[in-house]
Design a protein around this motif. Structure first.
Motif, mmCIF file in Angstrom:
data_model
loop_
_atom_site.group_PDB
_atom_site.id
_atom_site.type_symbol
_atom_site.label_atom_id
_atom_site.label_comp_id
_atom_site.label_asym_id
_atom_site.label_seq_id
_atom_site.Cartn_x
_atom_site.Cartn_y
_atom_site.Cartn_z
ATOM 1 N N PHE A 62 0.842 -1.202 0.000
ATOM 2 C CA PHE A 62 0.000 0.000 0.000
ATOM 3 C C PHE A 62 0.874 1.249 0.000
ATOM 4 O O PHE A 62 1.900 1.304 0.684
ATOM 5 N N HIS A 63 0.447 2.245 -0.755
ATOM 6 C CA HIS A 63 1.264 3.439 -0.991
ATOM 7 C C HIS A 63 0.867 4.613 -0.085
ATOM 8 O O HIS A 63 -0.158 4.589 0.583
ATOM 9 N N GLY A 64 1.699 5.660 -0.116
ATOM 10 C CA GLY A 64 1.457 6.862 0.666
ATOM 11 C C GLY A 64 0.349 7.732 0.098
ATOM 12 O O GLY A 64 -0.089 7.549 -1.057
ATOM 13 N N TYR A 65 -0.094 8.695 0.895
ATOM 14 C CA TYR A 65 -1.245 9.533 0.562
ATOM 15 C C TYR A 65 -1.010 10.294 -0.728
ATOM 16 O O TYR A 65 0.037 10.910 -0.921
ATOM 17 N N THR A 66 -2.002 10.263 -1.599
ATOM 18 C CA THR A 66 -2.073 10.895 -2.922
ATOM 19 C C THR A 66 -1.180 10.207 -3.943
ATOM 20 O O THR A 66 -1.153 10.611 -5.098
ATOM 21 N N GLY A 67 -0.455 9.165 -3.559
ATOM 22 C CA GLY A 67 0.452 8.504 -4.483
ATOM 23 C C GLY A 67 -0.217 7.413 -5.301
ATOM 24 O O GLY A 67 -1.427 7.442 -5.573
ATOM 25 N N SER A 68 0.584 6.434 -5.682
ATOM 26 C CA SER A 68 0.085 5.331 -6.512
ATOM 27 C C SER A 68 0.889 4.083 -6.195
ATOM 28 O O SER A 68 1.817 4.098 -5.371
ATOM 29 N N SER A 69 0.567 3.008 -6.889
ATOM 30 C CA SER A 69 1.291 1.755 -6.701
ATOM 31 C C SER A 69 2.731 1.828 -7.194
ATOM 32 O O SER A 69 3.530 0.941 -6.916
ATOM 33 N N GLY A 70 3.080 2.884 -7.917
ATOM 34 C CA GLY A 70 4.472 3.109 -8.302
ATOM 35 C C GLY A 70 4.927 2.287 -9.489
ATOM 36 O O GLY A 70 4.143 1.692 -10.233
ATOM 37 N N ASP A 71 6.235 2.240 -9.665
ATOM 38 C CA ASP A 71 6.839 1.517 -10.787
ATOM 39 C C ASP A 71 6.818 0.009 -10.538
ATOM 40 O O ASP A 71 6.742 -0.453 -9.401
ATOM 41 N N HIS A 74 -7.706 13.129 -5.619
ATOM 42 C CA HIS A 74 -6.353 13.449 -5.171
ATOM 43 C C HIS A 74 -6.221 13.781 -3.693
ATOM 44 O O HIS A 74 -5.464 13.156 -3.000
ATOM 45 N N ARG A 75 -6.918 14.773 -3.187
ATOM 46 C CA ARG A 75 -6.790 15.147 -1.773
ATOM 47 C C ARG A 75 -8.165 15.270 -1.126
ATOM 48 O O ARG A 75 -9.192 15.129 -1.776
ATOM 49 N N GLY A 76 -8.162 15.577 0.172
ATOM 50 C CA GLY A 76 -9.415 15.722 0.899
ATOM 51 C C GLY A 76 -10.077 14.413 1.240
ATOM 52 O O GLY A 76 -11.271 14.364 1.527
ATOM 53 N N HIS A 77 -9.321 13.325 1.243
ATOM 54 C CA HIS A 77 -9.945 12.018 1.399
ATOM 55 C C HIS A 77 -10.358 11.719 2.832
ATOM 56 O O HIS A 77 -11.287 10.951 3.051
ATOM 57 N N ILE A 78 -9.692 12.293 3.829
ATOM 58 C CA ILE A 78 -10.120 12.071 5.218
ATOM 59 C C ILE A 78 -11.526 12.627 5.423
ATOM 60 O O ILE A 78 -12.369 11.995 6.066
ATOM 61 N N ILE A 79 -11.782 13.776 4.871
ATOM 62 C CA ILE A 79 -13.072 14.443 5.113
ATOM 63 C C ILE A 79 -14.097 14.149 4.025
ATOM 64 O O ILE A 79 -15.236 14.618 4.118
ATOM 65 N N ARG A 80 -13.726 13.381 3.015
ATOM 66 C CA ARG A 80 -14.666 13.081 1.934
ATOM 67 C C ARG A 80 -15.786 12.186 2.465
ATOM 68 O O ARG A 80 -15.555 11.079 2.943
ATOM 69 N N GLY A 81 -17.018 12.676 2.410
ATOM 70 C CA GLY A 81 -18.162 11.953 2.927
ATOM 71 C C GLY A 81 -18.496 12.275 4.373
ATOM 72 O O GLY A 81 -19.451 11.728 4.925
ATOM 73 N N LEU A 82 -17.757 13.193 4.995
ATOM 74 C CA LEU A 82 -17.939 13.468 6.420
ATOM 75 C C LEU A 82 -19.305 14.058 6.730
ATOM 76 O O LEU A 82 -19.831 13.861 7.831
#
Length: 320
Positions: A89-98, A135-143
């Motif tokens: 699992f990747h860091g916030y706003t990132g992706s699965s990477g290379d 991209h961002r605001g995921h903690i509060i998305r749906g709050l």
């Protein structure tokens, strides 16, 4: 030793500040039932990236709320079958990477499944209102909606679903599936092993998404946690709903999931971490009741922790 948080002896006793909703267990059992009812429609597509040591695929599945979720899947050539698998699992706003960094585990005989979190930097959909990245605001998305609409509820369920998919692959030993990640990825490793307790080992590193009220009280709702401050400033400037808001965030607070973990845990923390404060990490660590050990880096913050990835590899190999 310099301190940005509590002394170490207090950290080992700390049990967290953020409220736990009264219906927390029922909330997650309802979510798991929804996840299990989904027709996953798993699709495994060969990647253009090829290597003589491993086969590389794009793996897609349907998650809860109708999202099409993506993970990279790397399968070692010539490995014994069935063999272990690591879910990353990747860091916030990132992706699965290379693809490249997955090959280290493949060289050790592990299959690797690396999730793209919904709406962040990879290929997974955020189906809450748009297809594509949010991209961002995921903690509060749906709050401000129903608790079942919190975006991290869906992401946490994606982690458990991906681990179960790994266990269903004919080449994978379902009793040897592990989880790992740092920051948001560390939080998701904890959520994964809590919601899919068959995960045998996990290695969370400085996990995010823990003890939101403590972050707020330390005046560290900045950087990755900045949206907490933004939410209050825009939607509750006098904090009249403070208890309600933190209680609702408790549904997606990993410290409250930690006691569901049954796998063995290797947990990494830097005591100078001002992104994910040590006390918020200990709030989760202290609630884990399975076999566990802590790797402490007194002079390090939210950054590479020297030698830790080597220890994690040896931990998954049963050598540490």
């Amino acid at each position: 030793m310099p301190l940005i948080d509590m002394p170490l002896e207090q950290l080992y006793a700390y049990q967290g500040r953020n409220p736990r909703p009264d219906d927390f267990d029922a909330y997650w059992e309802r979510g798991l039932a929804e996840m299990r009812a989904v027709d996953a429609r798993i699709e495994i597509v060969p990647s253009d990236f090829t290597t003589p040591a491993a086969d590389c695929f794009h793996l897609y599945f349907n998650g809860v709320k109708g999202a099409r979720v993506h993970a990279k899947y790397v399968r070692p050539k010539g490995a014994k079958e069935p063999h272990p698998a690591v879910v990353l699992f990747h860091g916030y706003t990132g992706s699965s990477g290379d693809w490249f960094d997955k090959l280290a585990y493949a060289s050790l005989g592990f299959s690797v499944l690396a999730l793209d979190c919904r709406g962040q930097g990879g290929r997974s959909q955020d189906s809450g209102s748009v297809v594509g990245n949010t991209h961002r605001g995921h903690i509060i998305r749906g709050l401000d909606g129903e608790p079942d609409d919190l975006l991290y509820r869906q992401i946490f369920l994606d982690t458990a679903q991906l681990a179960a998919i790994a266990m269903s692959l004919p080449e994978v030993d379902p009793e040897e599936v592990y989880a790992a990640g740092g920051s948001q990825g560390g939080a998701l490793a904890i959520a994964c092993a809590a919601l899919e307790p068959r995960v045998k080992k996990l290695a969370p590193v400085f996990p995010f998404l823990s003890d939101y009220r403590r972050v707020w009280e330390m005046d560290l709702a900045k950087g990755a946690y900045e949206e907490l401050s933004t939410y209050f400033r825009m939607f509750d400037p006098q904090h009249k709903r403070e208890e309600e808001i933190f209680t609702r965030l408790g549904y997606i607070d990993i410290q409250h999931l930690a006691n569901r973990i049954r796998g063995e845990v290797l947990f990494g923390v830097g005591l100078m971490d001002t992104i994910c404060p040590p006390s918020t990490q200990f709030a989760a660590y202290n609630k884990i009741t399975s076999k566990k050990r802590l790797e402490i880096f007194p002079d390090f913050g939210h950054e590479g922790l020297p030698g830790l990835q080597d220890k994690i590899a040896r931990f998954f190999l049963g050598l540490y």
